[in-house]
Design a protein around this motif. Structure first.
Motif, mmCIF file in Angstrom:
data_model
loop_
_atom_site.group_PDB
_atom_site.id
_atom_site.type_symbol
_atom_site.label_atom_id
_atom_site.label_comp_id
_atom_site.label_asym_id
_atom_site.label_seq_id
_atom_site.Cartn_x
_atom_site.Cartn_y
_atom_site.Cartn_z
ATOM 1 N N PHE A 37 28.008 6.359 16.645
ATOM 2 C CA PHE A 37 27.710 7.514 17.485
ATOM 3 C C PHE A 37 28.969 7.985 18.219
ATOM 4 O O PHE A 37 29.180 9.191 18.370
ATOM 5 C CB PHE A 37 26.600 7.232 18.504
ATOM 6 C CG PHE A 37 26.396 8.397 19.427
ATOM 7 C CD1 PHE A 37 25.818 9.567 18.962
ATOM 8 C CD2 PHE A 37 26.845 8.351 20.736
ATOM 9 C CE1 PHE A 37 25.671 10.670 19.798
ATOM 10 C CE2 PHE A 37 26.697 9.451 21.575
ATOM 11 C CZ PHE A 37 26.100 10.608 21.109
ATOM 12 N N HIS A 38 29.813 7.053 18.652
ATOM 13 C CA HIS A 38 31.059 7.432 19.330
ATOM 14 C C HIS A 38 31.904 8.341 18.436
ATOM 15 O O HIS A 38 32.458 9.339 18.894
ATOM 16 C CB HIS A 38 31.882 6.189 19.713
ATOM 17 C CG HIS A 38 31.200 5.315 20.699
ATOM 18 N ND1 HIS A 38 30.828 4.022 20.395
ATOM 19 C CD2 HIS A 38 30.816 5.528 21.981
ATOM 20 C CE1 HIS A 38 30.247 3.482 21.443
ATOM 21 N NE2 HIS A 38 30.225 4.374 22.421
ATOM 22 N N GLN A 39 32.004 7.988 17.167
ATOM 23 C CA GLN A 39 32.788 8.781 16.234
ATOM 24 C C GLN A 39 32.146 10.147 15.993
ATOM 25 O O GLN A 39 32.844 11.166 15.911
ATOM 26 C CB GLN A 39 32.967 8.017 14.920
ATOM 27 C CG GLN A 39 33.835 6.780 15.100
ATOM 28 C CD GLN A 39 33.823 5.862 13.896
ATOM 29 O OE1 GLN A 39 33.489 6.271 12.800
ATOM 30 N NE2 GLN A 39 34.206 4.611 14.111
ATOM 31 N N SER A 44 32.321 15.850 17.107
ATOM 32 C CA SER A 44 31.588 17.008 17.609
ATOM 33 C C SER A 44 32.392 17.737 18.684
ATOM 34 O O SER A 44 32.487 18.970 18.676
ATOM 35 C CB SER A 44 30.231 16.553 18.177
ATOM 36 O OG SER A 44 29.515 17.625 18.729
ATOM 37 N N ILE A 45 32.999 16.989 19.598
ATOM 38 C CA ILE A 45 33.818 17.589 20.660
ATOM 39 C C ILE A 45 35.002 18.330 20.044
ATOM 40 O O ILE A 45 35.264 19.487 20.383
ATOM 41 C CB ILE A 45 34.307 16.523 21.657
ATOM 42 C CG1 ILE A 45 33.126 15.947 22.440
ATOM 43 C CG2 ILE A 45 35.349 17.099 22.606
ATOM 44 C CD1 ILE A 45 33.452 14.680 23.214
ATOM 45 N N LEU A 85 26.535 19.355 22.107
ATOM 46 C CA LEU A 85 27.257 18.397 21.276
ATOM 47 C C LEU A 85 26.253 17.486 20.585
ATOM 48 O O LEU A 85 25.050 17.561 20.839
ATOM 49 C CB LEU A 85 28.212 17.563 22.143
ATOM 50 C CG LEU A 85 29.281 18.325 22.931
ATOM 51 C CD1 LEU A 85 29.982 17.392 23.903
ATOM 52 C CD2 LEU A 85 30.279 18.968 21.986
ATOM 53 N N ALA A 86 26.747 16.596 19.760
ATOM 54 C CA ALA A 86 25.895 15.623 19.063
ATOM 55 C C ALA A 86 25.150 14.760 20.074
ATOM 56 O O ALA A 86 25.644 14.495 21.174
ATOM 57 C CB ALA A 86 26.752 14.741 18.160
ATOM 58 N N GLY A 87 23.966 14.313 19.712
ATOM 59 C CA GLY A 87 23.204 13.374 20.532
ATOM 60 C C GLY A 87 22.777 13.926 21.881
ATOM 61 O O GLY A 87 22.643 13.177 22.845
#
Length: 132
Positions: A37-39, A44-45, A85-87
């Motif tokens: 998820f960090h990646q 995404s950023i 963003l993602a998540g």
């Protein structure tokens, strides 16, 4: 027709969060971890920043009356935008246009200051949204 140039700068907590995330992603990659998820969030950023450089009003503008005092006091913002963003994370930014310089070819520089990169829970808290 004037040329528009967009400079993106991460400030305060947004810069801290981005650098922390960048470090975590680097550590994961060294360990051979892919697809975390960090990646996903980091990618995404970066992709949203690239989109904003091409189209600075890509995000959703937050009505002036809904701008949290946090941003008014800390950054003296008069406009605020958000990008999803993602998540369910959010990137909060403001636009500034410095004094124009008269040149033969007018270049309009837009300063896009990223103020926060936050998860949904913190976003709800800052903007005063309550759970139902």
């Amino acid at each position: 027709m004037a040329e528009k140039r967009v400079n993106v700068k991460l400030l305060g907590e947004a810069k801290e969060e981005y650098l922390k995330l960048q470090e975590t992603v680097g550590e994961e990659r060294e360990k051979g971890i892919t697809g975390s998820f960090h990646q996903t969030l980091f990618k995404s950023i970066d992709s949203k920043i690239a989109l904003l450089k091409a189209n600075y009003d890509y995000g959703k503008q937050i009505p002036r009356k809904l701008i949290p005092r946090k941003y008014q006091l800390e950054y003296e913002v008069t406009n605020l935008w958000k990008v999803d963003l993602a998540g369910y994370w959010r990137m909060i930014y403001t636009l500034k246009q410095p004094q124009r310089e008269q040149t033969e070819i007018e270049i309009i520089t837009i300063w896009l200051d990223v103020l926060d990169i936050i998860d949904h829970k913190k976003y709800d808290k800052i903007f005063g949204y309550k759970k139902k």
